[in-house]
Design an enzyme around this catalytic site. Structure first.
Site, PDB file in Angstrom:
ATOM      1  N   ASN A 145     -36.727   9.766  45.837  1.00  0.00           N
ATOM      2  CA  ASN A 145     -35.663  11.181  45.111  1.00  0.00           C
ATOM      3  C   ASN A 145     -35.213  11.659  44.032  1.00  0.00           C
ATOM      4  O   ASN A 145     -36.501  11.246  43.619  1.00  0.00           O
ATOM      5  CB  ASN A 145     -34.767   9.496  45.679  1.00  0.00           C
ATOM      6  CG  ASN A 145     -34.119   8.687  44.613  1.00  0.00           C
ATOM      7  OD1 ASN A 145     -34.616   8.808  42.997  1.00  0.00           O
ATOM      8  ND2 ASN A 145     -35.029   7.502  44.768  1.00  0.00           N
ATOM      9  N   PRO A 164     -36.919  -4.727  49.111  1.00  0.00           N
ATOM     10  CA  PRO A 164     -36.244  -5.591  49.124  1.00  0.00           C
ATOM     11  C   PRO A 164     -35.524  -5.563  47.783  1.00  0.00           C
ATOM     12  O   PRO A 164     -35.356  -4.775  47.757  1.00  0.00           O
ATOM     13  CB  PRO A 164     -37.464  -6.812  48.787  1.00  0.00           C
ATOM     14  CG  PRO A 164     -38.775  -5.891  47.758  1.00  0.00           C
ATOM     15  CD  PRO A 164     -38.355  -5.057  49.600  1.00  0.00           C
ATOM     16  N   ILE A 207     -34.262  -6.004  44.790  1.00  0.00           N
ATOM     17  CA  ILE A 207     -34.870  -6.269  43.468  1.00  0.00           C
ATOM     18  C   ILE A 207     -33.355  -6.869  42.676  1.00  0.00           C
ATOM     19  O   ILE A 207     -33.386  -8.378  42.345  1.00  0.00           O
ATOM     20  CB  ILE A 207     -34.979  -5.461  42.183  1.00  0.00           C
ATOM     21  CG1 ILE A 207     -36.110  -4.225  43.422  1.00  0.00           C
ATOM     22  CG2 ILE A 207     -35.981  -6.055  40.964  1.00  0.00           C
ATOM     23  CD1 ILE A 207     -36.994  -3.184  42.775  1.00  0.00           C
ATOM     24  N   PHE A 220     -26.406  -0.672  38.947  1.00  0.00           N
ATOM     25  CA  PHE A 220     -26.031   0.172  38.613  1.00  0.00           C
ATOM     26  C   PHE A 220     -25.181   1.281  40.034  1.00  0.00           C
ATOM     27  O   PHE A 220     -26.477   0.443  41.461  1.00  0.00           O
ATOM     28  CB  PHE A 220     -27.245   1.448  38.326  1.00  0.00           C
ATOM     29  CG  PHE A 220     -27.132   1.769  36.641  1.00  0.00           C
ATOM     30  CD1 PHE A 220     -27.591   1.203  36.003  1.00  0.00           C
ATOM     31  CD2 PHE A 220     -26.022   3.769  36.337  1.00  0.00           C
ATOM     32  CE1 PHE A 220     -27.769   1.085  34.842  1.00  0.00           C
ATOM     33  CE2 PHE A 220     -26.478   3.847  35.248  1.00  0.00           C
ATOM     34  CZ  PHE A 220     -26.758   2.660  34.366  1.00  0.00           C
ATOM     35  N   LYS A 248     -23.801  -8.721  45.411  1.00  0.00           N
ATOM     36  CA  LYS A 248     -25.142  -8.629  45.034  1.00  0.00           C
ATOM     37  C   LYS A 248     -24.744  -9.847  43.722  1.00  0.00           C
ATOM     38  O   LYS A 248     -25.986 -10.737  42.292  1.00  0.00           O
ATOM     39  CB  LYS A 248     -25.784  -7.481  44.052  1.00  0.00           C
ATOM     40  CG  LYS A 248     -25.743  -6.916  45.458  1.00  0.00           C
ATOM     41  CD  LYS A 248     -27.063  -5.600  44.948  1.00  0.00           C
ATOM     42  CE  LYS A 248     -27.064  -4.352  46.044  1.00  0.00           C
ATOM     43  NZ  LYS A 248     -28.452  -3.732  45.157  1.00  0.00           N
TER      44      LYS A 248
HETATM   45  O1  PMT Z   1     -32.913   8.420  37.343  1.00  0.00           O
HETATM   46  P1  PMT Z   1     -31.754   9.417  36.669  1.00  0.00           P
HETATM   47  O2  PMT Z   1     -32.256  10.903  37.251  1.00  0.00           O
HETATM   48  O3  PMT Z   1     -31.676   9.921  34.951  1.00  0.00           O
HETATM   49  O4  PMT Z   1     -30.780   9.374  37.533  1.00  0.00           O
HETATM   50  C1  PMT Z   1     -29.523   8.606  36.650  1.00  0.00           C
HETATM   51  C2  PMT Z   1     -29.252   7.426  38.005  1.00  0.00           C
HETATM   52  C3  PMT Z   1     -28.412   8.214  39.089  1.00  0.00           C
HETATM   53  C4  PMT Z   1     -30.330   7.173  39.184  1.00  0.00           C
HETATM   54  C5  PMT Z   1     -28.763   6.248  37.801  1.00  0.00           C
HETATM   55  O5  PMT Z   1     -26.979   6.734  36.752  1.00  0.00           O
HETATM   56  C6  PMT Z   1     -28.082   5.515  39.136  1.00  0.00           C
HETATM   57  O6  PMT Z   1     -27.439   6.197  39.660  1.00  0.00           O
HETATM   58  N1  PMT Z   1     -28.948   4.093  39.221  1.00  0.00           N
HETATM   59  C7  PMT Z   1     -28.715   3.802  41.033  1.00  0.00           C
HETATM   60  C8  PMT Z   1     -28.990   4.315  41.809  1.00  0.00           C
HETATM   61  C9  PMT Z   1     -29.440   3.735  43.130  1.00  0.00           C
HETATM   62  O7  PMT Z   1     -29.855   3.136  43.636  1.00  0.00           O
HETATM   63  O8  PMT Z   1     -27.868   2.466  43.127  1.00  0.00           O
HETATM   64  P2  PMT Z   1     -28.520   2.310  44.781  1.00  0.00           P
HETATM   65  O9  PMT Z   1     -25.866   2.680  44.856  1.00  0.00           O
HETATM   66  O10 PMT Z   1     -28.505   2.477  45.770  1.00  0.00           O
HETATM   67  O11 PMT Z   1     -28.071   0.607  44.538  1.00  0.00           O
HETATM   68  C10 PMT Z   1     -27.692  -0.059  44.254  1.00  0.00           C
HETATM   69  C11 PMT Z   1     -28.174  -1.171  42.911  1.00  0.00           C
HETATM   70  O12 PMT Z   1     -29.405  -1.631  44.037  1.00  0.00           O
HETATM   71  C12 PMT Z   1     -28.587  -0.351  41.982  1.00  0.00           C
HETATM   72  O13 PMT Z   1     -28.990  -1.018  40.705  1.00  0.00           O
HETATM   73  C13 PMT Z   1     -30.500  -0.420  42.417  1.00  0.00           C
HETATM   74  O14 PMT Z   1     -30.837  -0.595  41.062  1.00  0.00           O
HETATM   75  C14 PMT Z   1     -30.658  -1.865  42.762  1.00  0.00           C
HETATM   76  N2  PMT Z   1     -31.453  -1.430  43.750  1.00  0.00           N
HETATM   77  C15 PMT Z   1     -31.118  -1.348  44.631  1.00  0.00           C
HETATM   78  C16 PMT Z   1     -31.809  -1.416  45.953  1.00  0.00           C
HETATM   79  C17 PMT Z   1     -33.518  -2.258  46.315  1.00  0.00           C
HETATM   80  N3  PMT Z   1     -33.857  -2.658  47.146  1.00  0.00           N
HETATM   81  N4  PMT Z   1     -33.131  -2.862  45.276  1.00  0.00           N
HETATM   82  C18 PMT Z   1     -32.516  -2.413  43.592  1.00  0.00           C
HETATM   83  O15 PMT Z   1     -32.796  -3.679  42.749  1.00  0.00           O
END
Ligand code: PMT
Length: 399
Positions: A210, A305, A307, A323, A341
Site C-alpha cells: 500500500n 494476524p 497485530i 490507528f 479490538k
Molecule cells: O505512513 P504514512 O504515509 O505517513 O501514512 C500514515 C497512515 C495513513 C498509514 C496512518 O496514519 C494510518 O492510518 N495507519 C493505520 C492504517 C491501517 O492499516 O488502518 P486499519 O484501519 O486498516 O487498521 C486498524 C489498526 O489495526 C491500525 O492501527 C493497524 O496498524 C492495525 N492492524 C491492522 C491490520 C493488521 N493485520 N494488524 C494490525 O495491527
C-alpha cells in the site's frame, strides 16, 4: 507560541545546509523566541554572519577569543542564557567533537558549558551518515541526552540520494516549539511503535502493498523519544532513516511484523499501531516467477494476524493506541475498532481527503477513547505526532 520568552542559542556548523539558517532564525523568532547565533569558522563559508545578525537582531559570535564579543556577553554567560541549544546543521566533524568532549572553538565550548536542552539537526553526505563512527557518536550523544531531529532523506547537494539532508527549518522550529510542551512526560517508559506498509509476496519478484510512507509512524517515534521514552520502532519497508536514539527493527510482511512485535511487547508500556498492515496475504507464494501464460490470473488470499488485536488481548497488555484509516463513516468505524479490538485509544484519519494521510507530509486526526474524543485539525505530521503523544501520555499517566 510556546517559545515565547525562551532563549534559543543556534549553533551553525559548516555544511551547505547552513544557507537555510537565516530562515530557521526567522521561524524561531516568529514563535516568540529570542535567538542568538554562534557560527563555526567553516560555517561562515556558507552563510554570512551579517544575514544572521539582521534576522536575529543580535550580534553573531564566532570566536572564543574575541575580546569585544566576550565583553558584550562572555561565553559562559551565553551558555547560561540559553534555554535551548539548537545545532543546525551539525556536521559529522562537529558531532565527533561533541561526543568526545573536545572544546576547541566557541560552539563546542558552549555545548560543554551549557546545561540547556540540546537539539541537533545533522546534515552530511548519505555515506558519511551511515559510517560506523558517526553512528557511534550519535549513540554516545543520545546517551548524554542530546536529541536529534532528522536527517531527512532525498537528493543531496553532492548528487547522492539518501539520508543526510538537514530537516527543513519549519520542522526544526516546530520541533523545538513542541518539546517545550511534551518534555519528559514518558520518561522511563518504553514505547513500541509499528510504522510503514507491509509487503505480501506473490512470487519471488512481486508483492502486494500500500501507499504508506512511514512518515506518521516515524514522526510518532521521534515525538515519543522527545517525551523521554525508550522507543522501539518496528518498520515495514520505507525510505526514512530512524530518528536518532530509536531502535529500529526492519520487517517486510504482516507475519514478520507480528513476530517482531510479539518479541518486543513484553518490555513495552505503550503500543502504538500506526503501520498500514495488509489484512490478507496470498495463500500460495509461487516458488518461481509467475509466467504470463494465461489471460487471467486468480490469486486466493487468507487473513493475516491482527497485530493490534493480539497485543490488546495479551494478559499483561500495554496501553494501546491504534490507528484507523477510513474513507467513509470515519467515527462509526473508528469507534467500532476501538471497542472490538479493546483499545485504550484510536486515532482515525479520513484518507479520502486529498493531501492528507497516506504518503503526504500532512495529516488530520480524530482521536477517540471510551469516554471522549478530540479533533486534531490538519497540520504537519511532526506537529500532530507531538500533540498526539502528549494527549496519549496524559491518558496513560492518569490510567
Ligand atoms: O505512513 P504514512 O504515509 O505517513 O501514512 C500514515 C497512515 C495513513 C498509514 C496512518 O496514519 C494510518 O492510518 N495507519 C493505520 C492504517 C491501517 O492499516 O488502518 P486499519 O484501519 O486498516 O487498521 C486498524 C489498526 O489495526 C491500525 O492501527 C493497524 O496498524 C492495525 N492492524 C491492522 C491490520 C493488521 N493485520 N494488524 C494490525 O495491527
Amino acid at each position: 507560541m510556546l517559545l515565547l520568552g525562551k532563549n534559543v542559542l543556534l549553533g551553525v556548523s559548516g555544511g551547505i545546509a547552513a544557507y537555510k539558517t537565516p530562515d530557521l532564525v526567522r521561524k524561531l523568532v516568529a514563535k516568540g523566541a529570542s535567538v542568538r547565533v554562534v557560527l563555526t569558522s567553516s560555517a561562515e563559508h556558507f552563510v554570512s554572519p551579517l544575514s544572521l545578525q539582521a534576522v536575529s537582531g543580535n550580534t553573531v559570535s564566532n570566536d572564543l577569543l574575541d575580546p569585544a564579543a566576550e565583553a558584550a556577553m562572555g561565553h559562559i554567560e551565553l551558555a547560561k542564557w540559553a534555554d535551548y541549544l539548537v545545532i543546525a546543521p551539525a556536521t559529522a566533524n562537529l558531532l565527533a567533537k561533541m561526543a568526545n568532549g573536545i572544546a576547541d572553538d566557541l560552539l563546542t565550548t558552549l555545548y560543554l558549558a551549557s546545561v540547556a536542552k540540546t537539539v541537533v539537526a545533522p546534515a552530511m553526505n548519505q555515506q558519511m551518515w551511515q559510517a560506523a563512527s558517526v553512528k557511534r557518536n550519535i549513540a554516545l550523544l543520545s546517551g548524554d541526552g542530546v536529541e536529534f531531529i532528522g536527517p531527512a532523506a532525498g537528493e543531496q547537494a553532492c548528487g547522492d540520494v539518501g539520508p543526510g539532508r538537514m530537516v527543513e527549518p519549519q520542522d526544526i522550529a516546530d520541533y523545538i516549539d513542541n518539546i517545550t510542551e511534551v518534555e519528559q512526560t514518558l520518561s522511563g517508559k518504553t514505547v513500541l511503535i509499528t510504522a510503514g506498509p507491509t509487503r505480501e509476496a506473490i512470487d519471488p519478484v512481486r508483492y502486494i502493498s500500500n501507499h504508506s510512507s512511514g512518515k506518521m509512524g516515524y514522526a510518532l517515534a521521534s515525538a515519543a523519544k522527545a517525551a523521554g521514552a525508550n522507543v522501539v520502532l518496528v518498520s515495514g519497508p520505507v525510505s526514512l532513516s530512524p530518528p536518532a536514539g530509536v531502535e529500529r527493527v526492519n520487517v517486510d510482511s504482516a507475519q514478520s511484523m507480528h513476530d517482531a512485535v510479539m518479541a518486543k511487547v513484553n518490555d513495552a508500556d505503550i503500543f502504538i499501531a500506526c503501520a498500514a498492515v495488509a489484512d490478507y496475504r496470498a495463500i500460495d507464494q509461487a516458488e518461481n516467477k509467475i509466467k504470463k501464460t494465461s489471460d487471467e490470473l486468480t490469486l486466493t488470499f487468507t487473513k493475516n494476524p491482527d497485530i493490534l488485536k493480539d497485543v490488546a488481548a495479551l494478559p499483561k497488555a500495554p496501553f494501546t493506541l491504534g490507528f484507523a484509516a477510513e474513507s467513509q463513516k470515519v467515527e462509526h468505524y473508528a469507534r467500532g475498532k476501538l471497542e472490538k479490538k479493546k483499545l485504550n485509544m484510536i486515532a482515525a484519519n479520513d484518507i479520502s481527503i486529498q493531501g492528507l494521510g497516506f504518503n503526504s507530509d500532512q495529516n488530520a486526526l480524530h482521536v477517540f477513547w471510551p469516554e471522549g474524543d478530540k479533533v486534531l485539525s490538519a497540520d504537519s505530521k511532526t506537529n500532530l505526532a507531538h500533540t498526539l503523544i502528549s494527549l496519549m501520555a496524559s491518558h496513560y499517566n492518569n490510567k
